[in-house]
Scaffold this active site. Sequence first.
Site, PDB file in Angstrom:
ATOM      1  CD  GLN A 180      -3.057  -0.617  -0.025  1.00 48.20           C
ATOM      2  OE1 GLN A 180      -3.078   0.478  -0.583  1.00 48.20           O
ATOM      3  NE2 GLN A 180      -3.875  -1.591  -0.373  1.00 48.20           N
ATOM      4  CB  CYS A 325      -9.958  -9.137   0.444  1.00 41.81           C
ATOM      5  SG  CYS A 325      -8.633  -7.990   0.716  1.00 41.81           S
TER       6      CYS A 325
HETATM    7  N1  PLP Z   1      -0.586  -6.469   1.240  1.00 42.10           N
HETATM    8  C1  PLP Z   1      -1.387  -5.408   1.422  1.00 42.10           C
HETATM    9  C2  PLP Z   1      -1.075  -4.440   2.517  1.00 42.10           C
HETATM   10  C3  PLP Z   1      -2.493  -5.202   0.605  1.00 42.10           C
HETATM   11  O1  PLP Z   1      -3.282  -4.150   0.794  1.00 42.10           O
HETATM   12  C4  PLP Z   1      -2.761  -6.148  -0.419  1.00 42.10           C
HETATM   13  C5  PLP Z   1      -3.949  -5.995  -1.299  1.00 42.10           C
HETATM   14  O2  PLP Z   1      -4.926  -5.371  -0.961  1.00 42.10           O
HETATM   15  C6  PLP Z   1      -1.884  -7.233  -0.579  1.00 42.10           C
HETATM   16  C7  PLP Z   1      -0.811  -7.364   0.268  1.00 42.10           C
HETATM   17  C8  PLP Z   1      -2.099  -8.245  -1.654  1.00 42.10           C
HETATM   18  O3  PLP Z   1      -1.693  -7.734  -2.893  1.00 42.10           O
HETATM   19  P1  PLP Z   1      -2.162  -8.408  -4.265  1.00 42.10           P
HETATM   20  O4  PLP Z   1      -3.574  -8.025  -4.479  1.00 42.10           O
HETATM   21  O5  PLP Z   1      -1.263  -7.827  -5.302  1.00 42.10           O
HETATM   22  O6  PLP Z   1      -1.973  -9.855  -4.112  1.00 42.10           O
END
Ligand code: PLP
Length: 380
Positions: A180, A325
């Site tokens: 982020q 999510c």
């Molecule tokens: N880490 C954080 C802090 C996130 O906000 C997210 C996604 O929202 C992820 C990891 C996962 O990333 P990705 O969607 O590219 O798998």
Amino acid sequence: MPELIYLDNNATTRVADEVVSAMTPFYREHYGNPHAIHLLGRRSHDAVEAAREEVAALLGCDPTEVIFTSCGTEGNAMVIRGLLDRHPGKRKVVTTAVEHPSVLTLLRTLERANVIELAIVPVDREGVIDLDAMREAVDDETLLVSVMLAQNETGVIHPIARIAEIAHEKDSLLHVDAVQAAGKIEVSQRALDADFLTISGHKFHAPKGIGALAIRRGIALQPLWYGGGQELGIRSGTEPVPAIVGLAAAARLARQSLPSYDRVRALRDRLESRILANLEETSVNGATQPRLGNTASIAFHDTQADAIVRALDEQGVCVSAGAACHSGSVEPSSTMKAMGKPLRVAMGVVRFSLSRYTTVEEIDRTISIVGDVVRHKTIV
Ligand code: PLP
């Protein structure tokens, strides 16, 4: 249908026009496998290596320390699983209560399977990590400390440099999930003293399906799978050259636009202050802390966030209830639970996340629509 106002940029972002332009020739003309020795292969190879330099510049590390991944989730798993597989003897992992599920759910699953001993450090009501608890949790048995740089729901920025001191004092390694943070604040592996750093392109105007992991030179990870030995042998699979070129273009744009990010912060502040002034029983999560300039986590007390999100959607405003999510769930988010927010506050938390493309007109229309929706209780 009203014109859309997109304020869900922490979930994902629009691919920048310059990024699409940079990628297109690598679909249509320069489509060689970067490991082929012919002209098209060499062109792809050179593009991948140039992209590695660009991404290293964004992450404050050496190009030889960067490998390309498919997303933040994969980068996080590569570090956690890859390190555990390398160090079968030393198995304690320390993390925090507000990590993304790609870290927290993985670690909890490994704990349940008796693969690791897990310590989860709490946060306070503003989302601030308890550093004393962190100091107590990290001991000589600790292999890895995994902490995000900026929290996805609140935008709160964690004191990584101090956490690095705590980890390294005990010879533990530090993984920083900067998914982020990248593109919104300066992220430097060297300045943070992080051993691993993960980012994801789709959070800063590159396409979905591409990310990067910085690994401090000299640290070995066991690969999650085997194959052609690409990406230092840690991430086999033919490199997605167009996406890698897109990630580099987005990294360049992010670095160029960071000095003017205060404009985004000013818009976010305008949104927050006017909503709070217009509506009683509202509050901002993490407001007293250093925060990303684009994120507003606003609690509409005694309401249901998902009803507000649906009502705003009907008016053309795209936002999310807690983490994207978890959308659709009527449970408060695990982050709000970890922050100890009372139910009447936690249930009504809506996240507005801006981008450098957000305009003042969009913010003013959102302020007015939010007022109508909440004040007139058009929410159902
Ligand atoms: N880490 C954080 C802090 C996130 O906000 C997210 C996604 O929202 C992820 C990891 C996962 O990333 P990705 O969607 O590219 O798998």
